[in-house]
Every structure is written in structure tokens, then in C-alpha cells.
Design a protein around this motif. Structure first.
Motif, PDB file in Angstrom:
ATOM      1  N   LEU A  59     -10.817   2.957  -1.666  1.00 40.66           N
ATOM      2  CA  LEU A  59     -10.405   3.011  -3.068  1.00 40.66           C
ATOM      3  C   LEU A  59     -10.143   4.430  -3.511  1.00 40.66           C
ATOM      4  N   ALA A  60     -10.921   5.349  -2.961  1.00 37.68           N
ATOM      5  CA  ALA A  60     -10.747   6.742  -3.361  1.00 37.68           C
ATOM      6  C   ALA A  60      -9.324   7.199  -3.097  1.00 37.68           C
ATOM      7  N   ILE A  61      -8.719   6.684  -2.036  1.00 41.22           N
ATOM      8  CA  ILE A  61      -7.357   7.135  -1.776  1.00 41.22           C
ATOM      9  C   ILE A  61      -6.302   6.157  -2.274  1.00 41.22           C
ATOM     10  N   THR A  62      -6.700   5.093  -2.926  1.00 42.08           N
ATOM     11  CA  THR A  62      -5.673   4.254  -3.548  1.00 42.08           C
ATOM     12  C   THR A  62      -5.789   4.369  -5.055  1.00 42.08           C
ATOM     13  N   VAL A  63      -6.806   3.737  -5.587  1.00 46.49           N
ATOM     14  CA  VAL A  63      -6.961   3.702  -7.027  1.00 46.49           C
ATOM     15  C   VAL A  63      -7.086   5.111  -7.611  1.00 46.49           C
ATOM     16  N   TYR A  64      -7.832   5.963  -6.921  1.00 48.14           N
ATOM     17  CA  TYR A  64      -8.024   7.319  -7.432  1.00 48.14           C
ATOM     18  C   TYR A  64      -7.240   8.335  -6.609  1.00 48.14           C
ATOM     19  N   GLY A  65      -6.212   7.833  -5.973  1.00 47.82           N
ATOM     20  CA  GLY A  65      -5.504   8.640  -4.992  1.00 47.82           C
ATOM     21  C   GLY A  65      -4.802   9.869  -5.526  1.00 47.82           C
ATOM     22  N   ASP A  66      -4.635   9.951  -6.849  1.00 44.97           N
ATOM     23  CA  ASP A  66      -3.957  11.130  -7.384  1.00 44.97           C
ATOM     24  C   ASP A  66      -4.930  12.281  -7.617  1.00 44.97           C
ATOM     25  N   GLN A  67      -6.205  12.018  -7.392  1.00 47.26           N
ATOM     26  CA  GLN A  67      -7.199  13.059  -7.632  1.00 47.26           C
ATOM     27  C   GLN A  67      -7.747  13.605  -6.321  1.00 47.26           C
ATOM     28  N   ASP A  68      -8.146  14.870  -6.347  1.00 46.14           N
ATOM     29  CA  ASP A  68      -8.883  15.411  -5.211  1.00 46.14           C
ATOM     30  C   ASP A  68     -10.333  15.007  -5.357  1.00 46.14           C
ATOM     31  N   LEU A  69     -10.994  14.924  -4.239  1.00 47.77           N
ATOM     32  CA  LEU A  69     -12.373  14.458  -4.279  1.00 47.77           C
ATOM     33  C   LEU A  69     -13.365  15.549  -3.927  1.00 47.77           C
ATOM     34  N   SER A  70     -14.438  15.594  -4.690  1.00 47.99           N
ATOM     35  CA  SER A  70     -15.593  16.390  -4.287  1.00 47.99           C
ATOM     36  C   SER A  70     -16.764  15.442  -4.222  1.00 47.99           C
ATOM     37  N   LEU A  71     -17.549  15.606  -3.207  1.00 47.44           N
ATOM     38  CA  LEU A  71     -18.623  14.650  -3.015  1.00 47.44           C
ATOM     39  C   LEU A  71     -19.975  15.348  -2.943  1.00 47.44           C
ATOM     40  N   ILE A  72     -20.878  14.964  -3.833  1.00 42.98           N
ATOM     41  CA  ILE A  72     -22.265  15.435  -3.707  1.00 42.98           C
ATOM     42  C   ILE A  72     -22.983  14.398  -2.861  1.00 42.98           C
ATOM     43  N   ASP A  73     -23.174  14.740  -1.597  1.00 43.99           N
ATOM     44  CA  ASP A  73     -23.671  13.719  -0.674  1.00 43.99           C
ATOM     45  C   ASP A  73     -25.126  13.965  -0.320  1.00 43.99           C
ATOM     46  N   GLU A  74     -25.856  14.542  -1.260  1.00 41.57           N
ATOM     47  CA  GLU A  74     -27.265  14.819  -0.953  1.00 41.57           C
ATOM     48  C   GLU A  74     -28.035  14.821  -2.272  1.00 41.57           C
ATOM     49  N   LEU A  75     -29.215  14.288  -2.257  1.00 42.39           N
ATOM     50  CA  LEU A  75     -30.031  14.282  -3.462  1.00 42.39           C
ATOM     51  C   LEU A  75     -30.906  15.530  -3.475  1.00 42.39           C
ATOM     52  N   PRO A  76     -31.303  15.983  -4.670  1.00 43.65           N
ATOM     53  CA  PRO A  76     -32.215  17.123  -4.720  1.00 43.65           C
ATOM     54  C   PRO A  76     -33.455  16.857  -3.870  1.00 43.65           C
ATOM     55  N   LEU A 107       0.826  -1.210   0.000  1.00 47.79           N
ATOM     56  CA  LEU A 107       0.000   0.000   0.000  1.00 47.79           C
ATOM     57  C   LEU A 107       0.858   1.255   0.000  1.00 47.79           C
ATOM     58  N   PHE A 108       1.976   1.166   0.666  1.00 45.77           N
ATOM     59  CA  PHE A 108       2.885   2.305   0.724  1.00 45.77           C
ATOM     60  C   PHE A 108       3.428   2.635  -0.672  1.00 45.77           C
ATOM     61  N   LEU A 109       3.855   1.611  -1.385  1.00 46.24           N
ATOM     62  CA  LEU A 109       4.383   1.841  -2.734  1.00 46.24           C
ATOM     63  C   LEU A 109       3.298   2.392  -3.655  1.00 46.24           C
ATOM     64  N   LEU A 110       2.125   1.834  -3.494  1.00 50.39           N
ATOM     65  CA  LEU A 110       0.988   2.312  -4.282  1.00 50.39           C
ATOM     66  C   LEU A 110       0.734   3.799  -4.018  1.00 50.39           C
ATOM     67  N   GLN A 111       0.763   4.161  -2.752  1.00 50.43           N
ATOM     68  CA  GLN A 111       0.544   5.556  -2.386  1.00 50.43           C
ATOM     69  C   GLN A 111       1.657   6.453  -2.903  1.00 50.43           C
ATOM     70  N   LEU A 112       2.869   5.945  -2.776  1.00 47.74           N
ATOM     71  CA  LEU A 112       4.007   6.718  -3.256  1.00 47.74           C
ATOM     72  C   LEU A 112       3.823   7.021  -4.740  1.00 47.74           C
ATOM     73  N   LYS A 113       3.381   6.015  -5.436  1.00 51.35           N
ATOM     74  CA  LYS A 113       3.196   6.184  -6.877  1.00 51.35           C
ATOM     75  C   LYS A 113       2.097   7.199  -7.188  1.00 51.35           C
ATOM     76  N   VAL A 114       0.938   7.060  -6.556  1.00 52.93           N
ATOM     77  CA  VAL A 114      -0.150   7.994  -6.903  1.00 52.93           C
ATOM     78  C   VAL A 114       0.174   9.422  -6.441  1.00 52.93           C
ATOM     79  N   LEU A 115       0.844   9.517  -5.306  1.00 49.65           N
ATOM     80  CA  LEU A 115       1.145  10.867  -4.825  1.00 49.65           C
ATOM     81  C   LEU A 115       2.229  11.529  -5.670  1.00 49.65           C
TER      82      LEU A 115
END
Ligand code: ADP
Ligand code: MG
Length: 681
Positions: free
Chosen positions: A423-440, A219-227
Motif C-alpha cells: 500500500l505504501a507504494i500504491t495508495v501513498y505512492g506519491d510520498q517518500d517514506l521514513s520509517l521509525i522501525d524501533e521503539l524507545p 496497477l500500472f495506471l495507478l502508479q502512473l497517476k501517483v508518480l
């Protein structure tokens, strides 16, 4: 040295070497890193007086007799008697007459096998054996014994025998590569000990520590890579960064003219995006939000802002239907601003394409919406400021990278497949996240039921009722492979059956991947305009389609779909103010299937379902991990949030200090193993 080929160091046959290769083991290093699948704890010997039938046990004793016999039918049987200080027990082997030569009598031996009751006697049947030699470490019994993934001709015993001396000889060549302070901070043991003990642990505690250490490494190597990737994206591209101001008035005007008010979550995520756009390096942000949470409008507002700064925007969607819908939606939402919005997809004629590409290159196109046709070779932009990828998990890493490579635009990816934090911080760890956590507001909970076959007709009548009240319905049939003619046929058949026999008075449409694009467009348009009551479709409607008047989705063959996908289908309804329903039908239901369908009934939250899916099916299929290039993790789990967070923190510390890893040559080399994955720069 550790890369030495095994044929140079192992005394074995070519056949065995070939089989090892099938297990992915070619070099000394491969072999030492071929970790056990599980372990048998045989530290406690069973006393003969305490054995029970049908139990596997390991007994230490002496063979007080051993001889071969031949049965009437010609079978060779080896019989013996094993004695320890508490009693005796018969032992039997079949077809191994050589054992009488191999096994010593009257000296200690360890036998491990199952106790069977047969012909009125209790016997130890076909046990494995280990001789006790003084001064030598036991490797097959009397300890925690490693069990490996095996293949024909290569069993765990063979592996243990070959591996043990290799470990003893080569282990010292492994270098520690994780900085001392990180090991200390997380209380991790050293690499060599971990490798040695993951195969041949001295005790359970050390085994746990070894696993923990090796899982951390991955996991460390994975993180190193995405970061590191993230660092490069932000810094190497700094010089080309587009400085985009927030056009408050225009945005306010557009928002005021929407037929609804934005949710707090939409406002919040829009702000995050706008803020990023003004930073001196390109954005890389993932906008996450459950189906129907209203991501599109956020993207449209960001788009408007970028265009008003004089830059072009590209929006890529995974299917032509969805791209078309965005195209029409953007035209409608942004009509007050007289922008040049164009559409490009597989069905666009060559002539049209040429013209569009020309306009893209000269910069007369403001907004370019399309499928992956957007990233064809000849395409270019004059000044691309923002690239948006809808349903990003449907695209491969390559496709994303190509879009990014047009002049390093700001990048906004969107996904309705909720990604668990792990997964958000591993697979997609190079991206910042915005979350729409509410429905209209005003959305009702979709009522979901697994419908037994005998209630099928009732379900159909229910649909008819709803249609009479003005609603519309989707009926979704599984189609795993779009090129599979047979399966298309089955949808055609279902369509014929439903339209002729079940809903003869209603207008039923058919949609599948094999239709011509114009045909698909026409049908979607008719459905959209409520000229069709029911749409029978394959999974082509899976993502994105937005028809607020539809209130029922009936899904056939649910056992063929993952939860995330079912949730996507369900998300086609419940988008307007009407109470909506989801009916699930299933061909056969395994235990696992039952859990999944129960989860569908119980949870309407995509995140919860994604977590359950992740646990049941693993991340590969759901999130396209394989195509995203995350290497197979051997020890670590992508659901282990605690370790992932620790690994990320430590990796961040290093990247902050030394983003190019110039002072960490071994780490730098290690993460190149991930390189084929992330084609960057
Ligand atoms: P998704 O996040 O799944 O892409 P969409 O962007 O397609 O969702 O939005 C779903 C539906 O909700 C659309 O019809 C859209 O117009 C509508 N919508 C979006 N935001 C709001 C809101 N704040 N209030 C009411 N309806 C909204
Ligand atoms: Mg969408």
C-alpha cells in the motif's frame, strides 16, 4: 465508439438494460470490461457410466426421449433420457414444459447439472443445456465457462449469450496503450487478447495470462497517476520552494535537553526530513512508525528547524484531544525558544479565532496547532514553511490537499497505522517514506489476553491491584457512531456500573464524543495528572493519546474493531517503563474473529497485524482507501507486491522520460479516470 450505449446494440428489453445498469454496465466498453467473477471448468465431459450422486457434471449425449407430464398436484414436469456411448440416465426439469419444443432429439446436446438420487433412481436434475451447432463456438459448456456477478433477471448464461457476439464484433476497437517494450519486459499479452480471453479463454494458460495482463494494467495506471502527481508536486511548485537550512546548534541544544536520548530510528528519520527540507522542491514525506515509536518529537524537531529559518509551521491532528496534547507537548518541548504557539479547534470561540487568524496572516504565530479547523476558508498563513498532518489516514485527500495548497509548504504526514509495503507504494505512492522501525529502549512487551466472560471479575481485580500500585487503566467500549444516542447511553451505563459496583473505591472518569470540549479537556487533564485511576472511554481515545503511567487497557466488544484499531487502543499503554497489559473481551466470536484475537495475542508488531488485517478485511476499511479515491481494482490485488513493483518500475520509466505524458495520449486519457480522486493543481 466503444462508448456506444448498449440500448443501441443489444436486442433486449428496457428492463434488462436497467438491470445491467445496476451492475454498472451502460456502454459496450463497460460490458466488455465486466469481468467474470470466477470460472467453471467444464472441458471434460463426464461419461454416464462414471457419474456419482451429488456431483455436478457436464454430459454430452443425445436425448433419446423427452415428454411432459403433470403430477396429481398440478406440477409440470419434463422428463427425458440422456444417452451417451456408455449408458443412459434420466433427466428431469420442473415447470419448463417449453423444453420439449426447444430441445432436439437424436442430435448432440450438452447438459450440465447435479446428479441426484431420488425415488430409487439416479437423475440429472434441472440441468442447464447447450445445443451443439456446427461451426459455432460453445460458450456455456465444454470449455472454461465464465461466471459473472449476477443480479435479478440477469444470470451468467444471459450475460454470456449477449456478451459473446459483442466481443467478436467490437474487440478490434480496443487499442493497445501500454508501450511495446513494457509488455515485452514483463512478458504480457496484448490487450485485445486479454479482454477476449478473460471472458472466453481457450485454455487455462491463456486465462492466467489474461488476468495477469489486466491486473498489471490497473496497477500500472495507478502508479502512473501517483508518480505523475509526485512529479507535479515537486516540479510545478519548484519556484515557491522554501529553502530551509539545517540549524545544527539549535537542534543539538534541543535534543540535549530532552528527558531521553533519541533512538537511532528517530535520528535517521529526522535526518531524512531535514535533508528534504533543503531540497529545491517541496517535500512530501510520510513518517511511519508504530504506536509509541516517538513520531511527535521528530515532528517537533523538524518544526523547530523550520521556525528558526523564519517560516511558520502548521500541525493538524484528527481529534481535538490529540491536537491539544500536541499543543501542550510542543509548548513544553520548545519552551526555551520563546515561540508563539497557538491552538485552534472547533471549540475555539469566534472571537479568539479571529485574533488567531489575524496573527497567522501577519506571521506573528510561529506554530499553529489544531484540528481541521486549520483548513477553514478564512484561514491563511503569511509564510507557511511546513505542514504536518498527524494520523494522516484519518483525513481525506481533500483535507490534505487544502493544507498543501497554502503556498506549497513542505509536507510531513505521520501515521501510526503501519502501512504494508504494497500500500505504501500504491495508495501513498506519491510520498517518500521514513520509517521509525524501533521503539524507545526499555519498553516492555504488552501482555495481551483474550479474556473469557467467566474471568471478567478476575480481570477487574487485577486492574484494582495495578491501580493500588499506582498505575492507571483505560476501559474502552465500542461506539461505532458518535451521534448514536443509544450507544452513548450504553457507555454511560457501563460507567455507572463500573464506578458504583466494581470500583467503588477508585476514581473513575468517563470520556465520550458527546461531551463538551472543556469537559473532555478537564477529564484528560485529570487522567494525565493521575487524579483519575480509570478512564472509561469510547473510541475517542483511539489515536495518539500519550499517558505513560497507564499500564492496562481493557477493550470491550473487540469484534467490532479492526486489528489496526485494536492495536491503536493497545498502544495507549506500554508507553512508560511499566509492564503493561491488554485485556480483550468479545461478545461473539466468528472464526474470523478468533483468528484476529489470536493475532492480537501473538503479535505486538503493528506491521504484522496490518498485514493480517489487510488479508482478512481488504484495504478499504483499514486505510480509508475509498476516501483516498483509489478506484476499485477489478483484477489486481493491492497485496500483490510483485506486480505492484513491476508496475511501479515501468511507470517510473515513463514519467522520467515524459512526465506530462505528451507522447502517450491514450495513457494520459486513461489516468484521467483517476482524476476526480487527485484534485491537484
Ligand atoms: P507516537 O509515535 O505513537 O506518536 P509519541 O510521539 O506520542 O508516539 O511518543 C510516545 C512516548 O514516548 C512519549 O511519551 C514520548 O515522550 C516518548 N518518547 C519518544 N521518544 C523517546 C525516546 N527516544 N526514548 C524514550 N521515550 C521516548
Ligand atoms: Mg502520535
Amino acid at each position: 465508439m466503444l462508448n456506444k450505449s448498449l440500448d443501441k446494440v443489444l436486442r433486449t428489453t428496457k428492463i434488462h438494460l436497467g438491470r445491467l445498469e445496476l451492475l454498472g454496465v451502460k456502454t459496450v466498453k463497460d460490458f466488455l470490461l465486466y469481468f467474470p467473477r470466477t470460472y467453471n471448468d467444464t472441458r471434460e465431459f463426464t461419461k454416464i457410466a462414471e457419474i456419482r450422486t451429488d456431483e455436478v457434471c457436464t454430459i454430452k449425449g443425445q436425448l433419446t426421449s423427452l415428454f411432459n407430464i403433470r403430477t396429481k398436484t398440478g406440477k409440470k414436469i419434463t422428463r427425458g433420457v440422456l444417452t451417451d456411448e456408455t449408458g443412459t440416465i434420466g433427466v428431469v426439469w420442473f415447470n419448463q414444459p417449453h423444453l420439449t419444443r426447444m430441445l432436439p432429439r437424436k442430435s448432440e446436446i450438452i447438459l450440465s447439472g447435479k446428479i441426484k438420487f431420488a425415488f430409487g433412481k439416479i437423475t440429472l436434475q434441472s440441468p442447464s443445456y447447450e445445443l451443439i451447432k456446427k461451426e459455432e463456438e460453445q460458450i456455456h459448456s465444454g470449455r472454461i465457462v465464465p461466471v459473472y456477478h449476477e443480479t435479478e433477471g440477469i444470470n451468467s448464461k444471459w450475460i454470456r449469450e449477449k456478451l459473446k457476439p459483442l466481443i467478436d464484433y467490437w474487440i478490434d476497437l480496443f487499442e493497445e496503450y501500454i508501450p511495446e517494450d513494457i509488455l515485452k519486459e514483463h512478458n504480457l499479452i496484448d490487450f485485445k487478447t486479454a479482454i477476449r480471453c478473460v471472458h472466453f479463454p481457450d485454455d487455462p494458460e491463456l486465462l492466467e495470462k489474461s488476468k495477469k495482463r489486466l491486473a498489471f494494467d490497473e496497477l500500472f495506471l495507478l502508479q502512473l497517476k501517483v508518480l505523475q502527481k509526485r512529479w507535479y508536486w515537486q516540479n510545478i511548485n519548484k519556484k515557491d520552494s522554501k529553502n530551509i537550512e539545517i540549524k545544527k546548534e539549535v537542534l543539538k541544544d534541543c535534543i540535549d535537553n530532552l528527558p531521553f536520548t533519541l533512538t537511532n530510528a528517530q535520528n535517521k528519520t529526522l535526518k531524512e526530513i531535514l535533508k528534504d527540507l533543503g531540497k529545491p522542491f517541496p517535500m512530501s514525506r510520510l513518517l511511519q512508525g508504530d504506536v509509541g515509536s516517538g513520531k511527535t518529537i521528530v515532528a517537533a524537531l523538524a518544526t523547530l528547524n523550520v521556525v528558526k529559518n523564519g517560516y511558520q509551521v502548521a500541525i493538524m491532528a484528527p481529534t481535538e484531544i490529540l491536537a491539544k496534547q500536541h499543543y501542550q507537548g510542543f509548548i513544553k518541548t520548545l519552551k526555551a525558544y520563546s515561540l508563539n504557539i497557538q491552538f485552534i479547534a472547533g471549540s475555539t470561540s469566534a472571537k479568539q479565532k479571529d485574533e488567531i487568524i489575524r496573527q497567522m496572516k501577519t506571521g506573528t504565530v510561529d506554530i499553529m496547532i489544531g484540528t481541521h479547523a486549520l483548513i477553514q476558508e478564512r484561514i491563511g498563513f503569511r509564510n507557511l514553511g511546513l505542514a504536518i498532518i498527524d494520523e494522516q489516514h484519518r483525513f481525506g485527500v481533500k483535507q490534505r490537499e487544502i493544507l498543501k495548497s497554502y503556498d506549497s509548504p513542505h509536507l510531513l504526514a505521520m501515521t501510526a497505522t503501519p502501512i504494508p509495503r504494497t500500500l505504501a507504494i500504491t495508495v501513498y505512492g506519491d510520498q517518500d517514506l521514513s520509517l521509525i522501525d524501533e521503539l524507545p529502549k526499555g519498553r516492555q512487551k504488552i501482555i495481551t489476553r483474550l479474556v473469557p466472560e467467566k474471568k471478567r471479575i478476575e480481570a477487574y481485580r487485577w486492574i484494582e491491584d495495578q491501580v493500588k500500585k499506582g498505575r492507571q487503566a483505560f476501559i474502552i467500549c465500542p461506539l461505532i457512531n458518535e451521534s448514536d444516542v443509544l450507544e452513548v447511553k450504553s457507555v454511560l451505563k457501563e460507567y455507572a456500573y463500573l464506578s458504583e459496583h466494581i470500583f467503588p473505591d477508585l476514581k473513575v472518569g468517563l470520556l465520550h464524543g458527546k461531551l463538551k470540549q472543556e469537559e473532555k479537556d478537564r477529564i484528560m487533564e485529570e487522567f494525565n495528572d493521575n487524579k483519575l485511576n480509570i478512564l472509561v472511554s469510547t473510541s475517542v481515545v483511539e489515536v495518539g493519546i500519550d499517558i505513560p503511567n497507564a499500564s492496562i487497557v481493557l477493550i470491550e466488544g473487540t469484534e467490532r474493531f479492526g486489528l489496526a484499531q485494536l492495536h491503536q487502543f493497545r498502544g495507549r499503554v506500554g508507553r512508560g517503563e511499566h509492564q503493561s497489559y491488554c485485556f480483550l473481551f468479545t461478545g461473539s466470536l466468528s472464526e474470523e474473529g478468533r483468528i484476529r484475537m489470536k493475532s492480537m495475542e501473538k503479535y505486538t508488531c503493528g506491521f504484522k497485524l496490518a498485514e493480517i488485517d489487510l488479508e482478512i478485511r481488504g484495504p478499504g476499511e483499514i486505510y480509508g482507501i475509498r476516501q483516498s479515491g483509489i478506484p476499485d481494482l477489478k483484477m489486481a490485488s493491492l497485496t500483490d507486491l510483485e506486480t505492484i513493483e513491476k508496475a511501479r518500475k515501468s511507470a517510473q520509466k515513463i514519467i522520467d522520460k515524459d512526465p506530462k505524458l505528451e507522447n502517450y495520449p491514450v495513457l494520459a486519457e486513461k489516468i484521467t479516470e483517476y482524476e476526480e480522486v487527485y484534485v491537484q493543481d
